[in-house]
Design a protein around this motif. Sequence first.
Motif, PDB file in Angstrom:
ATOM      1  N   ALA A 444       0.826  -1.210   0.000  1.00 18.68           N
ATOM      2  CA  ALA A 444       0.000   0.000   0.000  1.00 18.68           C
ATOM      3  C   ALA A 444       0.859   1.259   0.000  1.00 18.68           C
ATOM      4  O   ALA A 444       0.566   2.238  -0.709  1.00 18.68           O
ATOM      5  CB  ALA A 444      -0.932  -0.007   1.214  1.00 18.68           C
ATOM      6  N   LEU A 445       1.924   1.259   0.770  1.00 18.41           N
ATOM      7  CA  LEU A 445       2.813   2.421   0.814  1.00 18.41           C
ATOM      8  C   LEU A 445       3.581   2.577  -0.493  1.00 18.41           C
ATOM      9  O   LEU A 445       3.800   3.701  -0.958  1.00 18.41           O
ATOM     10  CB  LEU A 445       3.779   2.296   1.998  1.00 18.41           C
ATOM     11  CG  LEU A 445       3.142   2.510   3.377  1.00 18.41           C
ATOM     12  CD1 LEU A 445       4.114   2.117   4.482  1.00 18.41           C
ATOM     13  CD2 LEU A 445       2.706   3.956   3.553  1.00 18.41           C
ATOM     14  N   ALA A 446       4.002   1.458  -1.080  1.00 17.53           N
ATOM     15  CA  ALA A 446       4.703   1.533  -2.363  1.00 17.53           C
ATOM     16  C   ALA A 446       3.775   2.042  -3.463  1.00 17.53           C
ATOM     17  O   ALA A 446       4.190   2.829  -4.323  1.00 17.53           O
ATOM     18  CB  ALA A 446       5.261   0.165  -2.735  1.00 17.53           C
ATOM     19  N   ASP A 447       2.518   1.620  -3.424  1.00 15.65           N
ATOM     20  CA  ASP A 447       1.557   2.091  -4.425  1.00 15.65           C
ATOM     21  C   ASP A 447       1.374   3.606  -4.334  1.00 15.65           C
ATOM     22  O   ASP A 447       1.284   4.299  -5.367  1.00 15.65           O
ATOM     23  CB  ASP A 447       0.206   1.405  -4.219  1.00 15.65           C
ATOM     24  CG  ASP A 447       0.210  -0.048  -4.668  1.00 15.65           C
ATOM     25  OD1 ASP A 447       1.186  -0.468  -5.320  1.00 15.65           O
ATOM     26  OD2 ASP A 447      -0.773  -0.761  -4.366  1.00 15.65           O
ATOM     27  N   GLU A 448       1.333   4.131  -3.122  1.00  9.83           N
ATOM     28  CA  GLU A 448       1.205   5.576  -2.959  1.00  9.83           C
ATOM     29  C   GLU A 448       2.440   6.285  -3.513  1.00  9.83           C
ATOM     30  O   GLU A 448       2.344   7.349  -4.130  1.00  9.83           O
ATOM     31  CB  GLU A 448       1.014   5.925  -1.483  1.00  9.83           C
ATOM     32  CG  GLU A 448       0.783   7.411  -1.244  1.00  9.83           C
ATOM     33  CD  GLU A 448       0.520   7.752   0.211  1.00  9.83           C
ATOM     34  OE1 GLU A 448       0.391   8.945   0.519  1.00  9.83           O
ATOM     35  OE2 GLU A 448       0.456   6.814   1.043  1.00  9.83           O
ATOM     36  N   LYS A 449       3.604   5.689  -3.292  1.00  9.96           N
ATOM     37  CA  LYS A 449       4.840   6.264  -3.810  1.00  9.96           C
ATOM     38  C   LYS A 449       4.819   6.276  -5.333  1.00  9.96           C
ATOM     39  O   LYS A 449       5.212   7.265  -5.979  1.00  9.96           O
ATOM     40  CB  LYS A 449       6.039   5.445  -3.304  1.00  9.96           C
ATOM     41  CG  LYS A 449       7.353   6.165  -3.371  1.00  9.96           C
ATOM     42  CD  LYS A 449       7.489   7.131  -2.208  1.00  9.96           C
ATOM     43  CE  LYS A 449       8.709   7.978  -2.326  1.00  9.96           C
ATOM     44  NZ  LYS A 449       8.993   8.759  -1.119  1.00  9.96           N
ATOM     45  N   VAL A 450       4.367   5.199  -5.931  1.00  7.06           N
ATOM     46  CA  VAL A 450       4.328   5.103  -7.395  1.00  7.06           C
ATOM     47  C   VAL A 450       3.341   6.106  -7.979  1.00  7.06           C
ATOM     48  O   VAL A 450       3.573   6.663  -9.061  1.00  7.06           O
ATOM     49  CB  VAL A 450       4.002   3.657  -7.824  1.00  7.06           C
ATOM     50  CG1 VAL A 450       3.669   3.588  -9.301  1.00  7.06           C
ATOM     51  CG2 VAL A 450       5.188   2.742  -7.520  1.00  7.06           C
ATOM     52  N   ASP A 451       2.255   6.365  -7.270  1.00 10.83           N
ATOM     53  CA  ASP A 451       1.312   7.388  -7.742  1.00 10.83           C
ATOM     54  C   ASP A 451       2.002   8.751  -7.849  1.00 10.83           C
ATOM     55  O   ASP A 451       1.754   9.515  -8.791  1.00 10.83           O
ATOM     56  CB  ASP A 451       0.115   7.485  -6.797  1.00 10.83           C
ATOM     57  CG  ASP A 451      -0.818   6.291  -6.903  1.00 10.83           C
ATOM     58  OD1 ASP A 451      -0.733   5.568  -7.920  1.00 10.83           O
ATOM     59  OD2 ASP A 451      -1.616   6.066  -5.970  1.00 10.83           O
ATOM     60  N   GLY A 473       9.852  -1.237  -7.160  1.00 13.83           N
ATOM     61  CA  GLY A 473       9.843  -1.932  -8.453  1.00 13.83           C
ATOM     62  C   GLY A 473       8.642  -2.846  -8.608  1.00 13.83           C
ATOM     63  O   GLY A 473       8.023  -2.911  -9.682  1.00 13.83           O
ATOM     64  N   ASP A 474       8.286  -3.557  -7.541  1.00  9.51           N
ATOM     65  CA  ASP A 474       7.109  -4.440  -7.594  1.00  9.51           C
ATOM     66  C   ASP A 474       5.851  -3.642  -7.904  1.00  9.51           C
ATOM     67  O   ASP A 474       5.006  -4.071  -8.704  1.00  9.51           O
ATOM     68  CB  ASP A 474       6.939  -5.168  -6.256  1.00  9.51           C
ATOM     69  CG  ASP A 474       7.996  -6.241  -6.027  1.00  9.51           C
ATOM     70  OD1 ASP A 474       8.677  -6.617  -6.996  1.00  9.51           O
ATOM     71  OD2 ASP A 474       8.134  -6.692  -4.872  1.00  9.51           O
ATOM     72  N   SER A 475       5.724  -2.475  -7.266  1.00 12.16           N
ATOM     73  CA  SER A 475       4.522  -1.654  -7.485  1.00 12.16           C
ATOM     74  C   SER A 475       4.513  -1.042  -8.884  1.00 12.16           C
ATOM     75  O   SER A 475       3.461  -0.962  -9.522  1.00 12.16           O
ATOM     76  CB  SER A 475       4.442  -0.553  -6.423  1.00 12.16           C
ATOM     77  OG  SER A 475       3.272   0.207  -6.583  1.00 12.16           O
ATOM     78  N   LEU A 476       5.662  -0.611  -9.369  1.00 12.51           N
ATOM     79  CA  LEU A 476       5.746  -0.055 -10.726  1.00 12.51           C
ATOM     80  C   LEU A 476       5.293  -1.083 -11.763  1.00 12.51           C
ATOM     81  O   LEU A 476       4.540  -0.761 -12.691  1.00 12.51           O
ATOM     82  CB  LEU A 476       7.182   0.389 -11.023  1.00 12.51           C
ATOM     83  CG  LEU A 476       7.677   1.659 -10.327  1.00 12.51           C
ATOM     84  CD1 LEU A 476       9.185   1.784 -10.462  1.00 12.51           C
ATOM     85  CD2 LEU A 476       6.999   2.903 -10.906  1.00 12.51           C
ATOM     86  N   LYS A 477       5.740  -2.326 -11.587  1.00 15.86           N
ATOM     87  CA  LYS A 477       5.353  -3.385 -12.520  1.00 15.86           C
ATOM     88  C   LYS A 477       3.866  -3.682 -12.409  1.00 15.86           C
ATOM     89  O   LYS A 477       3.168  -3.848 -13.418  1.00 15.86           O
ATOM     90  CB  LYS A 477       6.168  -4.649 -12.236  1.00 15.86           C
ATOM     91  CG  LYS A 477       7.649  -4.515 -12.563  1.00 15.86           C
ATOM     92  CD  LYS A 477       8.423  -5.745 -12.117  1.00 15.86           C
ATOM     93  CE  LYS A 477       9.925  -5.552 -12.305  1.00 15.86           C
ATOM     94  NZ  LYS A 477      10.703  -6.688 -11.758  1.00 15.86           N
TER      95      LYS A 477
END
Length: 497
Positions: A444-451, A473-477
């Motif tokens: 969830a935190l990585a997804d916010e970062k990718v946004d 990287g996982d969230s970007l993919k």
Amino acid sequence: MIKVNVKRYDPVEDLHYTESYEIEKTPKMKVLDALHQINKKYDANIAYRYSCRAGQCGSCAIKVNKKAVLACKEEIQDNDTLEALDFKIIKDLIVDRAPFSEEVRDLNLYLGYENNESSREPELIKPEDYEKSDRLRSCIGCYSCLSMCPVLKKTESFVGPYFMRNLADISFDPRDDTSRNEEVIDSGLYYCTSCGQCTKTCPKEIDIYGKAIELMRAKIFNENEGPLAPHKLIRESVINTNRTVKPDENSDYPEGFIKKYHENNEDKKAKVALFTGCMIDYKLPWIAEYLVKLFDKLGIDIDIPEGQVCCGSPLLRTGQVDIVPDLVKKNYEIFKDYDTIITVCAGCGATLKNNYPEYGVELNVMDISEFLQDKLNPDDMNELNLKVTYHDPCHLVRSQNISEEPRNILKSLKGVEFIEMEKPDQCCGAGGGVKSGKPEIAEALADEKVDMIDKLDVDYVVTICPFCEYNIGDSLKKKGSKTSVINLMELLNKAYE
């Protein structure tokens, strides 16, 4: 004259709006003084709290430019934006503090005797017995740490740093004879990412993670009530292999970078050595390879000594401290004769700098960005034609106070346009054992970062932390982003190859 922006809220109209005011700044003018002057000059009727005006009551806490501060202590600057903390707003800069008082009551945050011996004679308490608890007691209840905690915005299973500090304070108090372990675990002990934002925010500089959460994890481990199952596997791996991870299958480095490096190279008896850490040695060995190539081009001798082991960071963060002294001793024997030890992992660097001295080991450790920022020559670089942004690893920006050095390097690269993201130092969720123990929070935190990253339309997001690199990287993919995550050393290899 300076301009001050105030984000206001009208509860009658349920309206959020921003107003800007021009005022005359006096020497060392505080935010609270600025608010007083605005109300007096403009009859603005801005609502805000204050009491002691001396940084002792915590009532005037607000956010200035998205950072939680005490209005009575923070100096006002031109074009500052003032807003309420991230809680339910009553009016303008005033938030509803009642839920926190209710949670204090619900968590039973008071000393108790298990046998209810109300007539028990008080015992003499020695200083060493209350030291752990005493260093947590300067909290003024401003709740700034709760407002800035990234995990609190992603789950209701974590009570947050303020309450964790309270629970640890009581747990460590020798006068309390009731075990709080189950209560602490149920309050989300293992949800904390060790990002350090609460400590950085705290006006009293209480090390909430290091002296409360981390020590509570160690206490619970010592009493055989924790940690989480995935954390125990990490400890087993270190005991069996001296590493937290294994090399990837079909890797060009089946036994890690260090082993393969020494098949064709010998240490040069240099004054500088590379501490690879587990992730660079086994999971991202090409990063070490790029470093060696770059140092050769710069004419810098570097050793990569055999025998180095895990720094101990994942064990310290999850409370499994029993085997850490042995790791410290092994690494000290390997690196004690070098003038400088280079790290390319934020977690390793923070551990070697901040935790090893607690075990009596002082080494001169430098992050790769610290070491390289004044050694690169743009005239020797290729023109890259790239747009990049930068993610601050928590264990670099807060644990090591390193922020400008990597940015200076990025801005020096030929053909690279550097664009800052909205919150570059916000945690991506990879640390503190959360990636393995509570993966939904890390995601969830990585997804916010990718946004944030996707808004910039950049080619790369650069970082200097293998854990951040994997998590982002996982969230970007997953999100199908056009942006890729890249380690600083890999970007420098593109500039120099």
